[in-house]
Every structure is written in C-alpha cells, then in structure tokens.
Design a protein around this motif. Structure first.
Motif: not given
Ligand code: MD6
Ligand code: FE
Length: 218
Positions: A156-164, A167-171, A187-194
């Motif tokens: 499992p991983a924690t996926f971070q999904f933010g805004g455009l 600086s927006e704090r990701p969920q 949301s195609r260009r939303c910031f995201h990470g793992v």
C-alpha cells in the motif's frame, strides 16, 4: 460509466469508488482480479527493459525505479523530462504494451467517464520502502484532453492529491493493490505525489509497490 450517473448504477459506483476532484476518481479494486497476470506481464517487460533509477534534471537519483512499455516511454536525465520511443539504456524500442495492460487502462478510463482512451505509453514505477515521489504535475504529454490511468500493485501507498497550485495542501488517500486512479479534465494538471513507502510484505510482490501509469503521450 460516468461517476455522476444517478439511480442504482450510481449507488453501486458510490459504494466502491471515490471522487477525488472534478475529473478524478479512485476505482477501488478494479485491477484486483488481474493483479497476478499483470505482474507476470510486468516480469517479461522488465527482462527486456530493466528497472533503473533515472536522474532528475537537477542531478538527483530518483528513489523510484522506472521502466516503460508502449510506443513512447517517459525518461528523465540532465537534459530534462520527455517521452522517447527508444530506451536510452538498451538503445532499443520499449517493449510493446501487453493487451492485458491496454484493455485494463481503457476499461478504467471508461469507468472514470473517459471513453475512447488510447494509451500509447505505460510508465512502470517500482517503490521500495522509503521511496517517494514528490508533488508534481504530469505535463510532458502533448495532449491534455486524454486522462491518465494509474494502477497500484503490491504494498500500500499514501497518494497525495492536491490542486492546481503546489501551495495547496494535498489530500491523502491510501492506495491498495488493485486500486486504480483515473485523472483528467479539470484535474488533469493537479499536483500529486506518493509519500515515502512504509515497510511491509505483500504476499505477491514482497517488499515492493508497483505502479502502472498509462498516458496518451504523443
Ligand atoms: C504512483 N503516480 O502512484 C505515481 N500521475 O506511483 C503518479 O504520479 C500519477 O498516480 C498521474 C496520475 C496518476 C498517478
Ligand atoms: Fe504523476
């Protein structure tokens, strides 16, 4: 199926799936039944195009190991990020995309509300404990009308999904083996990470998480 569909079908969608943002959905367990066959196909790909730790344009070695299949592969080196039809390590074309991969990606896109998805690139990520992907946008593709389909396998991983904006704090969302995220539209260009992968032992993948990310790159 569209996430906005009403009635009984809409309720079924709501039961298993989660809307992350306008145009982004999490299809829980969609790839679970295919996981074994997907990993077998992945093994064959890696025997031709091995995992490697690419170098960022800034000169850092990525903690996530990567390879690709399909007509285009995502690569990073000191020159920058781009898609290339040739694997720079083997100097050969990337292995072709197995139909099992393609069919799953098309089905997931369809369920996420994106019909007619035609992926030409599949980036394969391998995470070991501690490996992470810092917040980023996927923006090396030529056409942002096509969505991205992302399949999680193994730990499992924690996926971070933010805004455009960065600086927006990701969920944060926990992604389990067989979960599929579909991304597109607004949301195609939303910031995201793992987030850094936690230690663990998956019965099939051992101490790894694999992620297949399908795109229309060219
Ligand atoms: C990962 N995923 O889940 C990394 N990008 O290992 C991504 O970077 C990603 O999951 C675009 C859309 C969905 C994703
Ligand atoms: Fe990404």
């Amino acid at each position: 199926m569209s996430p906005n569909q009403g009635g009984a079908i809409g309720d079924l969608f709501a039961e298993r799936n989660e809307v992350l943002a306008d145009g982004a959905v999490l299809l829980r367990g969609l790839a679970r039944d295919d996981a074994h066959d997907l990993l077998a196909a992945l093994h064959d790909i890696v025997s031709v195009a091995p995992f490697r730790h690419m170098i960022t344009p800034g000169g850092y070695r990525m903690s996530v190991a990567m390879t690709n299949c399909g007509t285009a592969g995502w690569v990073s080196d000191k020159q920058g990020y781009r898609y290339d039809a040739i694997d720079p390590e083997t100097e050969q074309p990337w292995p072709s995309m197995p139909s099992l991969f393609r069919n799953l990606a098309v089905r997931a896109a369809d369920e996420g509300g994106y019909s007619d998805f035609e992926p030409d690139a599949c980036l394969i990520n391998r995470y070991e404990p501690g490996a992470r992907l810092t917040l980023h946008q996927d923006k090396n593709e030529r056409d942002f009308r096509a969505p991205i389909v992302s399949v999680s396998l193994g730990l499992p991983a924690t996926f971070q999904f933010g805004g455009l904006r960065r600086s927006e704090r990701p969920q944060r969302y926990k992604l389990l083996s067989g979960d599929v995220a579909v991304w597109g539209g607004a949301s195609r260009r939303c910031f995201h990470g793992v987030a850094p992968l936690a230690k663990g032992c998956d019965p099939v993948t051992g101490e790894f998480r694999f992620n297949l990310t399908f795109r229309k790159a060219l």
